[in-house]
Design an enzyme around this catalytic site. Structure first.
Site, mmCIF file in Angstrom:
data_model
loop_
_atom_site.group_PDB
_atom_site.id
_atom_site.type_symbol
_atom_site.label_atom_id
_atom_site.label_comp_id
_atom_site.label_asym_id
_atom_site.label_seq_id
_atom_site.Cartn_x
_atom_site.Cartn_y
_atom_site.Cartn_z
ATOM 1 N N SER A 281 0.894 -1.157 0.000
ATOM 2 C CA SER A 281 0.000 0.000 0.000
ATOM 3 C C SER A 281 0.921 1.192 0.000
ATOM 4 O O SER A 281 2.097 1.060 0.345
ATOM 5 C CB SER A 281 -0.832 0.030 1.290
ATOM 6 N N ARG B 157 -11.434 -3.794 -8.859
ATOM 7 C CA ARG B 157 -12.091 -3.314 -10.074
ATOM 8 C C ARG B 157 -11.380 -3.927 -11.269
ATOM 9 O O ARG B 157 -10.157 -4.096 -11.262
ATOM 10 C CB ARG B 157 -12.009 -1.784 -10.189
ATOM 11 N N GLU C 92 -16.917 -4.567 -18.092
ATOM 12 C CA GLU C 92 -18.160 -5.221 -17.659
ATOM 13 C C GLU C 92 -19.348 -4.715 -18.462
ATOM 14 O O GLU C 92 -19.403 -3.516 -18.730
ATOM 15 C CB GLU C 92 -18.397 -4.955 -16.166
ATOM 16 N N HIS D 217 -19.405 -10.062 -10.691
ATOM 17 C CA HIS D 217 -19.403 -8.877 -9.803
ATOM 18 C C HIS D 217 -20.439 -9.026 -8.683
ATOM 19 O O HIS D 217 -21.380 -8.249 -8.586
ATOM 20 C CB HIS D 217 -19.663 -7.596 -10.621
HETATM 21 P P1 NAP Z 1 -10.258 1.484 1.189
HETATM 22 O O1 NAP Z 1 -10.509 1.226 2.641
HETATM 23 O O2 NAP Z 1 -10.163 2.896 0.717
HETATM 24 O O3 NAP Z 1 -8.933 0.687 0.803
HETATM 25 C C1 NAP Z 1 -8.233 0.862 -0.377
HETATM 26 C C2 NAP Z 1 -6.743 0.844 -0.037
HETATM 27 O O4 NAP Z 1 -6.018 0.895 -1.283
HETATM 28 C C3 NAP Z 1 -6.325 2.056 0.785
HETATM 29 O O5 NAP Z 1 -6.043 1.660 2.106
HETATM 30 C C4 NAP Z 1 -5.107 2.609 0.058
HETATM 31 O O6 NAP Z 1 -4.018 2.656 0.967
HETATM 32 C C5 NAP Z 1 -4.800 1.574 -1.034
HETATM 33 N N1 NAP Z 1 -4.329 2.233 -2.261
HETATM 34 C C6 NAP Z 1 -4.803 3.366 -2.853
HETATM 35 N N2 NAP Z 1 -4.079 3.669 -3.944
HETATM 36 C C7 NAP Z 1 -3.120 2.702 -4.030
HETATM 37 C C8 NAP Z 1 -2.054 2.471 -4.926
HETATM 38 N N3 NAP Z 1 -1.802 3.323 -5.945
HETATM 39 N N4 NAP Z 1 -1.277 1.379 -4.741
HETATM 40 C C9 NAP Z 1 -1.510 0.542 -3.698
HETATM 41 N N5 NAP Z 1 -2.487 0.726 -2.795
HETATM 42 C C10 NAP Z 1 -3.297 1.797 -2.971
HETATM 43 O O7 NAP Z 1 -11.386 0.797 0.301
HETATM 44 P P2 NAP Z 1 -12.165 -0.575 0.578
HETATM 45 O O8 NAP Z 1 -13.438 -0.287 1.264
HETATM 46 O O9 NAP Z 1 -11.222 -1.556 1.168
HETATM 47 O O10 NAP Z 1 -12.534 -0.965 -0.937
HETATM 48 C C11 NAP Z 1 -11.497 -1.216 -1.878
HETATM 49 C C12 NAP Z 1 -12.046 -1.364 -3.273
HETATM 50 O O11 NAP Z 1 -12.741 -2.600 -3.393
HETATM 51 C C13 NAP Z 1 -13.096 -0.317 -3.676
HETATM 52 O O12 NAP Z 1 -12.496 0.869 -4.144
HETATM 53 C C14 NAP Z 1 -13.896 -1.012 -4.755
HETATM 54 O O13 NAP Z 1 -13.361 -0.693 -6.022
HETATM 55 C C15 NAP Z 1 -13.658 -2.495 -4.474
HETATM 56 N N6 NAP Z 1 -14.896 -3.193 -4.090
HETATM 57 C C16 NAP Z 1 -15.401 -4.156 -4.913
HETATM 58 C C17 NAP Z 1 -16.550 -4.853 -4.557
HETATM 59 C C18 NAP Z 1 -17.095 -5.954 -5.432
HETATM 60 O O14 NAP Z 1 -18.319 -6.108 -5.501
HETATM 61 N N7 NAP Z 1 -16.259 -6.730 -6.076
HETATM 62 C C19 NAP Z 1 -17.216 -4.540 -3.374
HETATM 63 C C20 NAP Z 1 -16.681 -3.540 -2.554
HETATM 64 C C21 NAP Z 1 -15.525 -2.874 -2.924
HETATM 65 P P3 NAP Z 1 -2.849 3.730 0.765
HETATM 66 O O15 NAP Z 1 -3.528 5.058 0.689
HETATM 67 O O16 NAP Z 1 -1.956 3.535 1.932
HETATM 68 O O17 NAP Z 1 -2.167 3.343 -0.508
#
Ligand code: NAP
Length: 322
Positions: A179, A241, A270, A288
């Protein structure tokens, strides 16, 4: 009677939430399961104060520009915000909210399910059985890969990344993560090991699981070079995603044996899949459904309502992203 604020939903949500919304607001929403198309959204009358899309509905700049003057809030259903042009929303002075936390467990469960199903070839073996081709158990042949004890690499240690790391402990999996920010607390409490670069994680992990948001910086984070940096015995899991991965390069890597397999819930274009992906047996492909449980979809809808209630009452909504 005092007039109620008007809101527009692109899709219908769980019944109890629709009932509560109808009590507080004048709701415009589809009557059945077919979501509002763009033309129906644009028919919205001036007077609508909040526009409520889901993470499956693109909200580009031109749609934002064409929303009625009265709209003040985009209250989205889902945690991902890559479907909304946030700059365009900010330029128009619109607030934007999402629904974090409530879908964390289900999405983490889906990631673990994909890991297990792909390592153990569940889908391929189940298909053999359903197709009437199973001749009974054998000690060899069509063997999977043991998941317990393998090294898990988490890309994006946020809410869902943490939840996956917690679950991985039950499988005795050492966990490495990448991260942008280091998380010393999680390193202590969950025994995680930080990788300074993505390349380092890709070289160490037996299973790479993607949990970062889709942004300009993460688009095609897993490209041809990244796939080549993974172990040839490793698996890729994506519940983040689709466009985090160059899907055409992934098909090649899976076909050529550059990696062992992939478990996917999300796709670059998608609902279409990259040519060749559906034919590959070393994949598990879900449509999804990361957060698709009755409990979570209802919780997501209540969370949108909380944001609506707060913002339209002049308070700061809990999940404001813009
Ligand atoms: P979150 O709490 O914001 O976690 C995302 C993490 O990614 C952050 O802690 C961030 O940490 C890290 N990040 C951001 N930019 C980055 C980069 N360039 N390289 C590496 N790490 C990076 O979000 P979440 O609630 O866990 O959700 C994450 C994602 O899951 C969502 O954005 C969504 O697209 C996806 N999702 C998909 C589904 C599905 O149905 N499949 C459902 C829910 C969510 P740092 O800032 O320290 O890098």
């Amino acid at each position: 009677m005092e007039s109620r604020p008007q809101i527009l939903l692109t899709r219908r949500w769980a019944k109890p939430v629709m009932k509560a919304l109808n009590e507080s607001y004048e709701v415009t929403a589809p009557t059945g399961d077919v979501p509002f198309a763009r033309t129906e959204i644009l028919k919205a009358q001036d007077g609508i104060e909040a526009f409520c899309p889901t993470a499956f509905d693109p909200v580009p700049a031109d749609l934002i520009a064409a929303l009625p003057e009265s709209v003040r809030l985009i209250a989205s259903f889902g945690v991902g915000i890559d479907h909304i042009d946030l700059d365009a929303a900010a330029r128009r002075g619109l607030a934007v909210t999402n629904t974090p936390d409530v879908l964390t467990d289900d999405t983490a469960d889906t990631a673990i399910g994909l890991m297990l199903a792909t390592c153990r070839r569940f889908w391929e073996r189940e298909k053999t059985l359903r197709d009437g081709l199973w001749a009974g158990p054998t000690p060899g042949g069509a063997l999977g890969t043991k998941m317990t004890g393998k090294t898990l690499g988490i890309v994006g240690l946020g809410r869902i990344g943490h939840a996956v790391a917690r679950r991985a402990r039950a499988f005795d999996m050492p966990v490495v993560y990448y991260s942008r920010r280091r998380d010393p607390d999680a390193e202590v409490s969950l025994g995680l090991v930080w990788c300074e670069t993505l390349a380092e994680l890709l070289g160490r992990a037996d299973i790479v699981s993607l949990h970062c948001p889709l942004t300009e910086a993460t688009h095609h984070l897993i490209d041809r070079a990244a796939l080549a940096a993974m172990k040839s015995t490793a698996f890729l899991v994506n519940t983040g995603r689709g466009a985090l991965v160059d899907e055409a390069a992934l098909v090649e890597a899976l076909r050529d044996g550059a990696i062992a397999g992939a478990g996917l819930d999300v796709y670059e274009f998608e609902p279409r899949l990259a040519p060749g992906l559906a034919e590959l047996e070393n994949t598990t492909l879900l449509p999804h459904i990361g957060s698709a449980t009755r409990e979570t979809r209802e919780a997501m809808a209540w969370r949108v309502k909380e944001n609506l209630d707060a913002y339209l009452a002049g308070q700061e909504p809990k999940d404001r992203v813009v």
